[in-house]
Design a protein around this motif. Sequence first.
Motif, PDB file in Angstrom:
ATOM      1  N   GLU A 113      20.380 -36.668 -28.005  1.00 55.37           N
ATOM      2  CA  GLU A 113      20.463 -36.626 -26.544  1.00 55.37           C
ATOM      3  C   GLU A 113      21.665 -37.425 -26.054  1.00 55.37           C
ATOM      4  O   GLU A 113      21.979 -38.499 -26.587  1.00 55.37           O
ATOM      5  CB  GLU A 113      19.189 -37.203 -25.936  1.00 55.37           C
ATOM      6  N   GLU A 166      26.129 -34.048 -19.298  1.00 55.36           N
ATOM      7  CA  GLU A 166      25.403 -34.974 -18.431  1.00 55.36           C
ATOM      8  C   GLU A 166      24.397 -35.738 -19.275  1.00 55.36           C
ATOM      9  O   GLU A 166      23.959 -35.250 -20.334  1.00 55.36           O
ATOM     10  CB  GLU A 166      24.656 -34.216 -17.335  1.00 55.36           C
ATOM     11  N   GLY A 185      21.096 -36.785 -20.692  1.00 58.06           N
ATOM     12  CA  GLY A 185      19.881 -35.999 -20.868  1.00 58.06           C
ATOM     13  C   GLY A 185      20.105 -34.674 -21.565  1.00 58.06           C
ATOM     14  O   GLY A 185      19.147 -34.042 -22.024  1.00 58.06           O
ATOM     15  N   ASP A 186      21.367 -34.229 -21.658  1.00 54.97           N
ATOM     16  CA  ASP A 186      21.657 -33.003 -22.405  1.00 54.97           C
ATOM     17  C   ASP A 186      21.278 -33.184 -23.872  1.00 54.97           C
ATOM     18  O   ASP A 186      21.482 -34.250 -24.450  1.00 54.97           O
ATOM     19  CB  ASP A 186      23.146 -32.650 -22.317  1.00 54.97           C
ATOM     20  N   LYS A 187      20.767 -32.136 -24.489  1.00 53.65           N
ATOM     21  CA  LYS A 187      20.443 -32.152 -25.913  1.00 53.65           C
ATOM     22  C   LYS A 187      21.553 -31.417 -26.676  1.00 53.65           C
ATOM     23  O   LYS A 187      21.844 -30.252 -26.387  1.00 53.65           O
ATOM     24  CB  LYS A 187      19.101 -31.459 -26.178  1.00 53.65           C
ATOM     25  N   GLU A 206      21.623 -27.994 -24.863  1.00 59.77           N
ATOM     26  CA  GLU A 206      20.519 -27.516 -24.031  1.00 59.77           C
ATOM     27  C   GLU A 206      20.365 -28.430 -22.828  1.00 59.77           C
ATOM     28  O   GLU A 206      20.357 -29.654 -22.963  1.00 59.77           O
ATOM     29  CB  GLU A 206      19.228 -27.499 -24.852  1.00 59.77           C
ATOM     30  N   ARG A 207      20.260 -27.821 -21.644  1.00 63.54           N
ATOM     31  CA  ARG A 207      20.045 -28.580 -20.409  1.00 63.54           C
ATOM     32  C   ARG A 207      18.960 -27.891 -19.595  1.00 63.54           C
ATOM     33  O   ARG A 207      19.052 -26.692 -19.311  1.00 63.54           O
ATOM     34  CB  ARG A 207      21.334 -28.673 -19.592  1.00 63.54           C
ATOM     35  N   ASN A 208      17.930 -28.632 -19.272  1.00 70.74           N
ATOM     36  CA  ASN A 208      16.813 -28.071 -18.495  1.00 70.74           C
ATOM     37  C   ASN A 208      16.264 -26.803 -19.144  1.00 70.74           C
ATOM     38  O   ASN A 208      16.056 -25.770 -18.475  1.00 70.74           O
ATOM     39  CB  ASN A 208      17.251 -27.783 -17.056  1.00 70.74           C
ATOM     40  N   ASP A 209      16.072 -26.876 -20.480  1.00 69.86           N
ATOM     41  CA  ASP A 209      15.496 -25.782 -21.274  1.00 69.86           C
ATOM     42  C   ASP A 209      16.395 -24.548 -21.341  1.00 69.86           C
ATOM     43  O   ASP A 209      15.951 -23.466 -21.758  1.00 69.86           O
ATOM     44  CB  ASP A 209      14.112 -25.373 -20.723  1.00 69.86           C
ATOM     45  N   ARG A 210      17.671 -24.683 -20.948  1.00 72.42           N
ATOM     46  CA  ARG A 210      18.605 -23.561 -21.026  1.00 72.42           C
ATOM     47  C   ARG A 210      19.729 -23.900 -22.001  1.00 72.42           C
ATOM     48  O   ARG A 210      20.354 -24.957 -21.892  1.00 72.42           O
ATOM     49  CB  ARG A 210      19.194 -23.266 -19.654  1.00 72.42           C
ATOM     50  N   LYS A 211      19.976 -23.019 -22.952  1.00 68.80           N
ATOM     51  CA  LYS A 211      20.995 -23.269 -23.969  1.00 68.80           C
ATOM     52  C   LYS A 211      22.350 -22.721 -23.525  1.00 68.80           C
ATOM     53  O   LYS A 211      22.429 -21.639 -22.930  1.00 68.80           O
ATOM     54  CB  LYS A 211      20.588 -22.642 -25.302  1.00 68.80           C
TER      55      LYS A 211
END
Length: 350
Positions: free
Chosen positions: A146, A161, A163-165, A198-203
Motif C-alpha cells: 500500500e 495517492e 491508500g493505493d494498492k 488498485e484504487r477504490n476496488d478499481r484496477k
Amino acid sequence: MNRRIKTLTWGAIPLVLLASLVSIDRIPGTNINLSVPYAAEGPGPTINTLGQVDGEDVISIRGADLDEAEGNLNMTTVSVRTGMTLSQVLSRWLFTDDTIIPIEQVFPPGQSAEEVEESNRSAFVSSESSATIAAMNYLDIPVEVEVVEVLKDSAATGVFEAGDKLLDIDGTAISTPGDAQKIVRSKAPGDAITIGYERNDRKSQETITLREHPSDPAVALLGISMMSVPMSDIEVDYNLEDIGGPSAGMMFSLAVVDKLSPGALNGGKFVAGTGTIAEDGSVGPIGGIAHKVRAAEDAGAEVFLSPAANCAEAMSAKPESITVLKVDSLSQAIDQMAAYNQGADYQTCS
C-alpha cells in the motif's frame, strides 16, 4: 594583605572567564556558537508495545479477534544529547554511563538535522512495514503493498495517492515494498516503468518515467513510501511519534504476533528487547544496545532479547537482574521466550 587580595582577585578573573566559556553555548550578542562537536548517548525511554501511550494503543489492530495481552514486550531506545557545552560533555563523561561520540556519528557530514530526522522517520516507517510482513508471514496471512505517502515533485506526484494498492511493475507481481524497490533500483533515471495498481476496488495501470534520487543522481527514484498490509480485513497501525530508526522492528513484530495468536508469547512476564526486522523475519543488529539493556533492567524487565550480532556489546552493560537471550530471527525470538518460560534450554548472550 592588600597585595594578596589584589593577586587573588586578578588571578581569579581568568578562571571565572574560563568557567563561563565552558558553560555557555553562544557568546551573548553574537552568532558565535561555543557548543562542542560531540554528542552523548544514554538510556532512553522504554515503551510496552502491548500497551498504550497517551490513551492510544501503541499497536492497534482491526478486523480480527485479538488475544488479550499479558505482561510486557518493551521496545527500548537510546537518548541522544547534542548542542552541549564543554562543561556539559565533561559532566556526562564523569558522572554518568553515557557514551561520548563525535557529532558526525549523529549528523553525517553534508546532512542537515532536518535531513537526518527525515531519514530516521523513513527508517521507522520501513521498520513498521517489515514488522507487519514478518508477523503476517509467521502467521501465514497474505499481504499486499500500500502507498503511504507520495513525495512532492517526484515521478509519482499526481499519479498515486495514499491508500493505493500496488499490484505489479512491468508485469512482475509485487507483494512487499522490497519487491518494488528492487525493480525500481534495477532501472536508471529516465527509464519508464508500467505500474498496475488498485484504487477504490478499481484496477488501473500507469506508465511513469523515473527521476534521479536527490542524494545520488545515478539511482532511480519513483517517489513513494510504501508499507505492507494484510490482504484480509486486518489493519495494523503503529501509533508512536517522535521516535525514529529501525531498531523497534522486532518488538513490533512480536507484539503483532502476540495479539493475533492465542496465549502470551512472553508468558506474562516483562520482556524487553531491540533489533531490526527484515521481511523474511531475520533480526539484525542495532546501535547503543548497552544503554538499552540498562534501561530495560532499570525498568524492571526480567528478559532482554538481543540480536545475536550485538551479544558482546549487550553484555558490556554487565546486567545483574536480567537474562539476555540471543536471537537472530522472529521465530527464534518466539522459541527462546517459550523455552525460558517452560524452563527448557535457551541460548543466552555470554
